[in-house]
Design an enzyme around this catalytic site. Structure first.
Site, short mmCIF file in Angstrom:
data_model
loop_
_atom_site.label_atom_id
_atom_site.label_comp_id
_atom_site.label_asym_id
_atom_site.label_seq_id
_atom_site.Cartn_x
_atom_site.Cartn_y
_atom_site.Cartn_z
N HIS A 93 0.63 -1.00 0.06
CA HIS A 93 -0.05 0.14 -0.13
C HIS A 93 0.77 1.15 -0.05
O HIS A 93 0.53 2.11 -0.88
CB HIS A 93 -1.00 0.07 1.22
CG HIS A 93 -1.70 1.36 1.45
ND1 HIS A 93 -3.04 1.52 0.83
CD2 HIS A 93 -1.52 2.38 1.87
CE1 HIS A 93 -3.28 2.98 1.20
NE2 HIS A 93 -2.27 3.23 1.91
N GLU A 94 1.79 1.27 0.66
CA GLU A 94 2.82 2.64 0.83
C GLU A 94 3.67 2.54 -0.39
O GLU A 94 3.93 3.80 -0.78
CB GLU A 94 3.71 2.59 2.24
CG GLU A 94 2.99 2.39 3.44
CD GLU A 94 2.07 3.41 3.66
OE1 GLU A 94 2.15 4.35 3.17
OE2 GLU A 94 1.02 3.21 4.34
N HIS A 97 1.58 4.45 -3.04
CA HIS A 97 1.72 5.93 -3.06
C HIS A 97 2.97 6.57 -3.88
O HIS A 97 3.05 7.38 -4.50
CB HIS A 97 1.98 6.47 -1.68
CG HIS A 97 0.66 6.56 -0.74
ND1 HIS A 97 -0.49 6.84 -1.32
CD2 HIS A 97 0.33 5.89 0.41
CE1 HIS A 97 -1.42 6.71 -0.51
NE2 HIS A 97 -0.77 6.06 0.65
N HIS A 101 3.31 8.76 -6.92
CA HIS A 101 4.13 10.03 -7.12
C HIS A 101 4.81 9.80 -8.47
O HIS A 101 4.96 10.89 -9.14
CB HIS A 101 4.96 10.16 -5.98
CG HIS A 101 5.89 11.12 -6.00
ND1 HIS A 101 6.98 11.15 -5.20
CD2 HIS A 101 5.97 12.46 -6.30
CE1 HIS A 101 7.64 12.28 -5.16
NE2 HIS A 101 6.81 13.06 -6.13
#
Length: 223
Positions: A93-94, A97, A101
């Site tokens: 999940h991280e 991100h 980006h």
């Protein structure tokens, strides 16, 4: 009394959601998987052609986050070295991100643009709202400014929702595609990330209810 009932309901739901998230994370942390959270994160980054993002360990529980300013995926102690479904889900999940980006995902860019405003406003909001309420009959502009700044944090909360949901979707699709989490493990990862998403929904609704409350005071329609 209506607005107070809403606050009570939101507070209760928030408590239940947080408790559920903690329980599910603990349960799925006992479901073994072949890679550590760090290894999962690095593989997902590399599979997406990202080599300039570092995966680091951070203190605390469920303190995992991606920092776009220094391009680091920060994994909590219970995720970084853990070989579990929960760790894999959180790590992926991280990294979702980080992929956002790298691909200039517009909701993430919007949230990033709001960060300086929210950071500036946060230390002053409580004082402005309190001072505004105390002086509403003689200087209502103060409360108006407080409401305006608080509205920015509410917008930030709602912009966060699609960012978090999309990161989870990217994570689950990648975990399934690579075979790291399939079948029962995939369902567990999906359940864990869904519970995490609920915390952002509750936070956004709580912020909106609070904003409405102060607007009602400003308009002289306190319930």
């Amino acid at each position: 009394m209506g607005i107070y009932v809403i606050f009570i309901v939101i507070a209760l739901v928030s408590y239940l959601v947080q408790s559920s998230l903690k329980n599910k994370f603990e349960r799925y942390s006992r479901m073994p998987i072949g890679m550590t959270g760090k290894e999962v994160a690095e593989k997902m980054l590399h599979d997406n052609g990202i080599y300039d993002v570092k995966v680091v360990s951070t203190n605390g529980m469920l303190t995992d986050h991606y920092n776009p300013s220094d391009k680091t995926v920060n994994l909590s102690e219970g995720v970084y070295a853990s070989r579990s479904v929960a760790a894999a889900a959180v790590a992926a999940h991280e990294c979702g991100h980080a992929v956002q980006h790298a691909t200039k995902y517009s909701p993430l860019q919007m949230r990033s643009a709001l960060v300086p405003i929210v950071s500036f406003a946060s230390p002053w909001i409580s004082w402005l709202l309190l001072g505004g309420i105390l002086t509403i009959n003689v200087f209502p502009v103060l409360l108006g400014i407080g409401i305006l700044l608080f509205a920015m944090t509410t917008i930030f909360s709602f912009v966060t929702l699609p960012v978090e949901i999309n990161a989870s979707q990217r994570a689950l699709a990648w975990l399934d595609r690579t075979g790291i989490a399939v079948g029962r493990d995939q369902e567990a990862a999906k359940d864990a990330l869904k519970s995490a998403a609920y915390t952002y929904v509750v936070a956004a609704l709580s912020s909106l209810a609070t904003l409405i409350y102060y607007v009602m005071i400003f308009l002289g329609r306190r319930d």
